[in-house]
Scaffold this motif. Structure first.
Motif, PDB file in Angstrom:
ATOM      1  N   PHE A  75       5.347  -9.272 -24.034  1.00 62.97           N
ATOM      2  CA  PHE A  75       5.217  -8.403 -25.343  1.00 62.97           C
ATOM      3  C   PHE A  75       4.265  -8.758 -26.331  1.00 62.97           C
ATOM      4  O   PHE A  75       3.820  -7.905 -27.122  1.00 62.97           O
ATOM      5  CB  PHE A  75       6.745  -8.516 -25.970  1.00 62.97           C
ATOM      6  CG  PHE A  75       6.843  -7.516 -27.191  1.00 62.97           C
ATOM      7  CD1 PHE A  75       6.768  -6.493 -27.172  1.00 62.97           C
ATOM      8  CD2 PHE A  75       7.079  -8.207 -28.463  1.00 62.97           C
ATOM      9  CE1 PHE A  75       6.760  -5.355 -28.305  1.00 62.97           C
ATOM     10  CE2 PHE A  75       7.154  -7.414 -29.458  1.00 62.97           C
ATOM     11  CZ  PHE A  75       7.156  -5.947 -29.658  1.00 62.97           C
ATOM     12  N   LEU A  76       3.400  -9.851 -25.994  1.00 61.37           N
ATOM     13  CA  LEU A  76       2.616 -10.479 -27.099  1.00 61.37           C
ATOM     14  C   LEU A  76       3.021 -10.567 -28.666  1.00 61.37           C
ATOM     15  O   LEU A  76       2.160 -10.061 -29.548  1.00 61.37           O
ATOM     16  CB  LEU A  76       1.361  -9.653 -26.918  1.00 61.37           C
ATOM     17  CG  LEU A  76       0.473  -9.573 -25.471  1.00 61.37           C
ATOM     18  CD1 LEU A  76      -0.592  -8.800 -25.134  1.00 61.37           C
ATOM     19  CD2 LEU A  76       0.183 -10.899 -24.878  1.00 61.37           C
ATOM     20  N   LEU A  87      -9.156  -8.950 -27.202  1.00 62.89           N
ATOM     21  CA  LEU A  87      -8.109  -8.170 -27.628  1.00 62.89           C
ATOM     22  C   LEU A  87      -7.957  -6.683 -27.181  1.00 62.89           C
ATOM     23  O   LEU A  87      -7.039  -5.736 -27.039  1.00 62.89           O
ATOM     24  CB  LEU A  87      -8.121  -8.034 -29.155  1.00 62.89           C
ATOM     25  CG  LEU A  87      -7.594  -9.391 -29.629  1.00 62.89           C
ATOM     26  CD1 LEU A  87      -8.262  -9.255 -31.225  1.00 62.89           C
ATOM     27  CD2 LEU A  87      -6.296  -9.774 -29.387  1.00 62.89           C
ATOM     28  N   LYS A  88      -9.416  -6.064 -26.785  1.00 67.18           N
ATOM     29  CA  LYS A  88      -9.514  -4.879 -26.167  1.00 67.18           C
ATOM     30  C   LYS A  88      -8.702  -4.597 -24.991  1.00 67.18           C
ATOM     31  O   LYS A  88      -8.620  -3.256 -24.327  1.00 67.18           O
ATOM     32  CB  LYS A  88     -10.972  -4.619 -26.408  1.00 67.18           C
ATOM     33  CG  LYS A  88     -11.869  -4.413 -27.442  1.00 67.18           C
ATOM     34  CD  LYS A  88     -13.130  -4.088 -27.377  1.00 67.18           C
ATOM     35  CE  LYS A  88     -13.877  -4.421 -28.775  1.00 67.18           C
ATOM     36  NZ  LYS A  88     -15.512  -4.080 -28.568  1.00 67.18           N
ATOM     37  N   THR A  89      -8.667  -5.657 -24.086  1.00 70.54           N
ATOM     38  CA  THR A  89      -8.076  -5.599 -22.789  1.00 70.54           C
ATOM     39  C   THR A  89      -6.367  -5.299 -22.769  1.00 70.54           C
ATOM     40  O   THR A  89      -6.000  -5.068 -21.852  1.00 70.54           O
ATOM     41  CB  THR A  89      -8.239  -6.781 -22.058  1.00 70.54           C
ATOM     42  OG1 THR A  89      -7.444  -7.901 -22.579  1.00 70.54           O
ATOM     43  CG2 THR A  89      -9.734  -7.225 -22.007  1.00 70.54           C
ATOM     44  N   ASN A 115      -2.252  -2.896 -27.562  1.00 73.76           N
ATOM     45  CA  ASN A 115      -2.822  -1.687 -28.120  1.00 73.76           C
ATOM     46  C   ASN A 115      -3.395  -1.939 -29.413  1.00 73.76           C
ATOM     47  O   ASN A 115      -3.385  -0.867 -30.313  1.00 73.76           O
ATOM     48  CB  ASN A 115      -2.144  -0.612 -27.979  1.00 73.76           C
ATOM     49  CG  ASN A 115      -1.870   0.280 -26.554  1.00 73.76           C
ATOM     50  OD1 ASN A 115      -2.607  -0.401 -25.513  1.00 73.76           O
ATOM     51  ND2 ASN A 115      -0.747   0.830 -26.398  1.00 73.76           N
ATOM     52  N   ALA A 116      -3.692  -3.331 -29.905  1.00 75.50           N
ATOM     53  CA  ALA A 116      -4.180  -3.527 -31.171  1.00 75.50           C
ATOM     54  C   ALA A 116      -5.481  -2.648 -31.412  1.00 75.50           C
ATOM     55  O   ALA A 116      -5.646  -2.339 -32.550  1.00 75.50           O
ATOM     56  CB  ALA A 116      -4.251  -4.928 -31.178  1.00 75.50           C
ATOM     57  N   TRP A 117      -6.316  -2.487 -30.257  1.00 75.77           N
ATOM     58  CA  TRP A 117      -7.350  -1.680 -30.375  1.00 75.77           C
ATOM     59  C   TRP A 117      -7.479  -0.442 -31.177  1.00 75.77           C
ATOM     60  O   TRP A 117      -8.077   0.021 -31.637  1.00 75.77           O
ATOM     61  CB  TRP A 117      -7.938  -1.972 -29.294  1.00 75.77           C
ATOM     62  CG  TRP A 117      -7.477  -1.001 -27.907  1.00 75.77           C
ATOM     63  CD1 TRP A 117      -6.577  -1.561 -27.091  1.00 75.77           C
ATOM     64  CD2 TRP A 117      -7.422   0.521 -27.803  1.00 75.77           C
ATOM     65  NE1 TRP A 117      -6.133  -0.479 -26.310  1.00 75.77           N
ATOM     66  CE2 TRP A 117      -6.776   0.868 -26.841  1.00 75.77           C
ATOM     67  CE3 TRP A 117      -8.370   1.577 -28.615  1.00 75.77           C
ATOM     68  CZ2 TRP A 117      -6.562   1.975 -26.227  1.00 75.77           C
ATOM     69  CZ3 TRP A 117      -8.102   2.682 -28.094  1.00 75.77           C
ATOM     70  CH2 TRP A 117      -7.239   2.984 -26.970  1.00 75.77           C
ATOM     71  N   ALA A 118      -6.180   0.135 -30.797  1.00 70.79           N
ATOM     72  CA  ALA A 118      -5.687   1.685 -31.262  1.00 70.79           C
ATOM     73  C   ALA A 118      -5.097   1.568 -32.496  1.00 70.79           C
ATOM     74  O   ALA A 118      -4.947   2.879 -33.091  1.00 70.79           O
ATOM     75  CB  ALA A 118      -4.980   2.190 -30.035  1.00 70.79           C
TER      76      ALA A 118
END
Length: 273
Positions: free
Chosen positions: A28-29, A270-272, A110-113
């Motif tokens: 879940f990070l 983080l993008k991955t 999905n932090a990138w979004a």
């Protein structure tokens, strides 16, 4: 042996865990824990704007009480927060947390979004672009400001009025000039004022002179050139404020001490997710 997972002694274990092949599998990070806005030694450990953490909605007998758990309602109040005073840097604001006072760790999935960052979406570019390219542009900007705090707006991130408006307090009408910190007036504690009518009278006296607020804003822009009347006015307004934390993009400096190449690698990682 039990080790505090936030301590330096725990770092080798975290490094080993992250490097394991199945680290991201069903992860879940997030630890999904609640963290107080003020630590036991009165440090602002998270350091982020605390206004949302002290909202009254989730407490007992309030509108959204059923949207917070019993364990949340039973948490001890964190204590006193030491906040930056944009009106006088030499006199930090000491604010006793009245209720709540906790933030929960979100997931990094999905932090990138999801930029701009922080709970108030105040860290990074807001470009209103939902495309992947737009999300990446916003993410890169927010991630850099997260890891390089010197790139943030700081005092410039204080929300202020854009045009002249007017506030009516009983029989008093106060001119609110452009540049007035919104939360100086918008965060006035109406519950407190209704319980103690004298406080409403006090506010009326503070704002009785229509041009006082105009002079206050001019003084704020000139980095604290206040006359005696204004010096008396500011503490009165701050005392009535539900959350006198004006700077919106401060705090959460975890990772700021990393080397530049490490920060860049972390952003790409983080993008991955």
């Amino acid at each position: 042996q039990k080790i505090d997972k936030h301590s330096d002694a725990a770092k080798p274990y975290w490094v080993t865990l992250v490097k394991s092949g199945d680290f991201l599998k069903k992860n879940f990070l997030s630890d999904d824990e609640r963290y107080p806005v003020v630590s036991k030694d009165k440090r602002m450990e998270l350091g982020t704007n605390l206004a949302r953490a002290v909202g009254t909605n989730p407490i007992e007998d309030h509108l959204w009480q059923n949207f917070s758990s019993a364990t949340f309602k039973q948490l001890p109040l964190p204590g006193i927060a030491i906040l930056e005073n944009p009106f006088d840097k030499t006199k930090p604001i000491q604010f006793k947390i009245p209720n709540g006072g906790y933030y929960r760790t979100p997931s990094l999935i999905n932090a990138w979004a999801t930029a701009p960052f922080l709970h108030n979406n105040m860290l990074g570019l807001f470009n209103s672009d939902p495309s992947v390219a737009g999300r990446m542009t916003a993410f890169n900007d927010a991630a850099e400001k997260l890891l390089w705090p010197e790139k943030r707006k700081g005092k410039a991130s204080i929300k202020v009025t854009e045009k002249e408006t007017f506030l009516k307090v009983r029989s008093i009408t106060v001119r609110i000039p452009p540049g007035t910190p919104v939360n100086l007036l918008a965060n006035i504690n109406l519950y407190k004022m209704s319980q103690v009518p004298a406080l409403l009278d006090k506010l009326g006296k503070v704002l009785a002179e229509p041009e006082r607020l105009v002079r206050l804003v001019k003084a704020l822009k000139n980095e604290g050139e206040f006359d005696d009347d204004l010096k008396k006015m500011i503490p009165d307004l701050l005392a009535l404020n539900q959350a006198p934390d004006f700077i919106e993009d401060h705090g959460h400096t975890f990772g700021a001490a990393l080397k530049d190449d490490q920060k860049k690698a972390l952003i790409e990682y983080l993008k991955t997710f």
